[in-house]
Motif scaffolding. Sequence first.
Motif, mmCIF file in Angstrom:
data_model
loop_
_atom_site.group_PDB
_atom_site.id
_atom_site.type_symbol
_atom_site.label_atom_id
_atom_site.label_comp_id
_atom_site.label_asym_id
_atom_site.label_seq_id
_atom_site.Cartn_x
_atom_site.Cartn_y
_atom_site.Cartn_z
ATOM 1 N N VAL A 224 -9.119 124.818 14.295
ATOM 2 C CA VAL A 224 -9.126 126.165 14.789
ATOM 3 C C VAL A 224 -8.450 125.701 16.084
ATOM 4 C CG1 VAL A 224 -10.887 127.786 16.019
ATOM 5 C CG2 VAL A 224 -11.013 127.282 13.731
ATOM 6 N N THR A 225 -8.618 124.771 16.648
ATOM 7 C CA THR A 225 -8.186 124.392 18.197
ATOM 8 C C THR A 225 -6.578 124.130 18.091
ATOM 9 O OG1 THR A 225 -10.504 123.298 18.514
ATOM 10 C CG2 THR A 225 -8.482 123.020 20.001
ATOM 11 N N PHE A 226 -6.207 123.504 17.221
ATOM 12 C CA PHE A 226 -4.800 123.078 17.257
ATOM 13 C C PHE A 226 -4.182 123.743 16.289
ATOM 14 C CE2 PHE A 226 -7.224 119.071 18.302
ATOM 15 C CZ PHE A 226 -6.810 119.202 19.704
ATOM 16 N N GLY A 227 -2.999 124.185 16.438
ATOM 17 C CA GLY A 227 -1.801 124.803 15.617
ATOM 18 C C GLY A 227 -1.813 126.177 15.915
ATOM 19 N N SER A 228 -0.950 126.842 15.400
ATOM 20 C CA SER A 228 -0.414 128.415 15.286
ATOM 21 C C SER A 228 -1.323 128.925 14.393
ATOM 22 C CB SER A 228 1.000 128.544 15.320
ATOM 23 O OG SER A 228 1.087 128.473 13.797
ATOM 24 N N VAL A 229 -1.595 130.167 14.706
ATOM 25 C CA VAL A 229 -2.367 131.053 13.769
ATOM 26 C C VAL A 229 -1.747 131.184 12.391
ATOM 27 C CG1 VAL A 229 -3.001 133.454 13.462
ATOM 28 C CG2 VAL A 229 -3.180 132.624 15.584
ATOM 29 N N ARG B 161 -12.586 134.066 11.994
ATOM 30 C CA ARG B 161 -12.658 132.577 11.730
ATOM 31 C C ARG B 161 -11.572 131.927 12.146
ATOM 32 N NH1 ARG B 161 -13.502 130.611 5.307
ATOM 33 N NH2 ARG B 161 -13.224 128.370 5.713
ATOM 34 N N LEU B 162 -10.319 132.650 12.325
ATOM 35 C CA LEU B 162 -9.310 131.826 13.021
ATOM 36 C C LEU B 162 -9.202 131.849 14.352
ATOM 37 C CD1 LEU B 162 -6.643 133.159 10.389
ATOM 38 C CD2 LEU B 162 -7.738 130.676 10.363
ATOM 39 N N GLY B 163 -10.098 132.439 14.931
ATOM 40 C CA GLY B 163 -10.061 132.548 16.479
ATOM 41 C C GLY B 163 -8.850 133.423 17.232
ATOM 42 N N THR C 217 -16.168 133.521 13.012
ATOM 43 C CA THR C 217 -16.748 132.998 11.783
ATOM 44 C C THR C 217 -16.350 131.608 11.587
ATOM 45 O OG1 THR C 217 -16.502 135.459 10.634
ATOM 46 C CG2 THR C 217 -16.694 133.249 9.200
ATOM 47 N N ILE C 218 -17.552 130.538 11.701
ATOM 48 C CA ILE C 218 -16.953 129.214 11.408
ATOM 49 C C ILE C 218 -16.685 128.870 10.261
ATOM 50 C CG2 ILE C 218 -18.077 126.995 11.842
ATOM 51 C CD1 ILE C 218 -19.937 128.168 13.967
#
Length: 225
Positions: free
Chosen positions: A145-150, A181-183, A72-73
């Motif tokens: 979404v690419t950077f940072g922790s869940v 959405r969060l990958g 989910t984008i």
Amino acid sequence: MIAHKIAILSRIALFEGLTPAEIRLLAERAIERHFEAGSTLFHEGDECAGAFIIGQGQVKICKTSPSGREMTIAVETAPSTVAELPLFDGGPYPASVVAIGDVMALVLEKREFLGVCRQHPGVALKMLAQVGRRLRQLVGTLEAVTFGSVRQRLARLLLELADPAGGSFALPLTHQDLASRLGTVREVVSRNLSRFQMEGLIRIEARQIRVADRAGLQREADTEM
């Protein structure tokens, strides 16, 4: 009926720079459609039939990987638009859009829209400025979404969904939708929501979430890994 459509279009950011007369031109050409919860407004890769103006309800914008995994984008809540970019570049829909609940949308068919733009070039120029802003927002979403922790990304998402004034809000997505959405996967989302609750950052009752410590949740969202 036209007045109803004008009222919806006048609240849409995409049409923010248009004059009342220009908005009326689009309203006269917009077709009202209704979608049940879970139904697909259009699929990724479909030829663009037009832009969808969400007048009531919520939709999620999804991408599917070759392996079949869905992500989910974004979630769009009325009033908003989806699929405006293909109106300009002539390409297919870049993602699928699915109704979260019952949705009412105004469909602005591509042929009708291009006809208005040929007669009134200023309409397209004003709308392109808004499309540019939306693309910048999507770049920000990709970065998040690419950077940072869940944990960090989940904190950001909860702050985005929460009312700035505080209080409870209904979670518009399932844990699986949040994971998409969060990958990540559903179990990781559920685990982090539970931790946020134990730490006193949020309170969860059924599908209602209350941000109990906004400053603390903001610190989680801003944490650099």
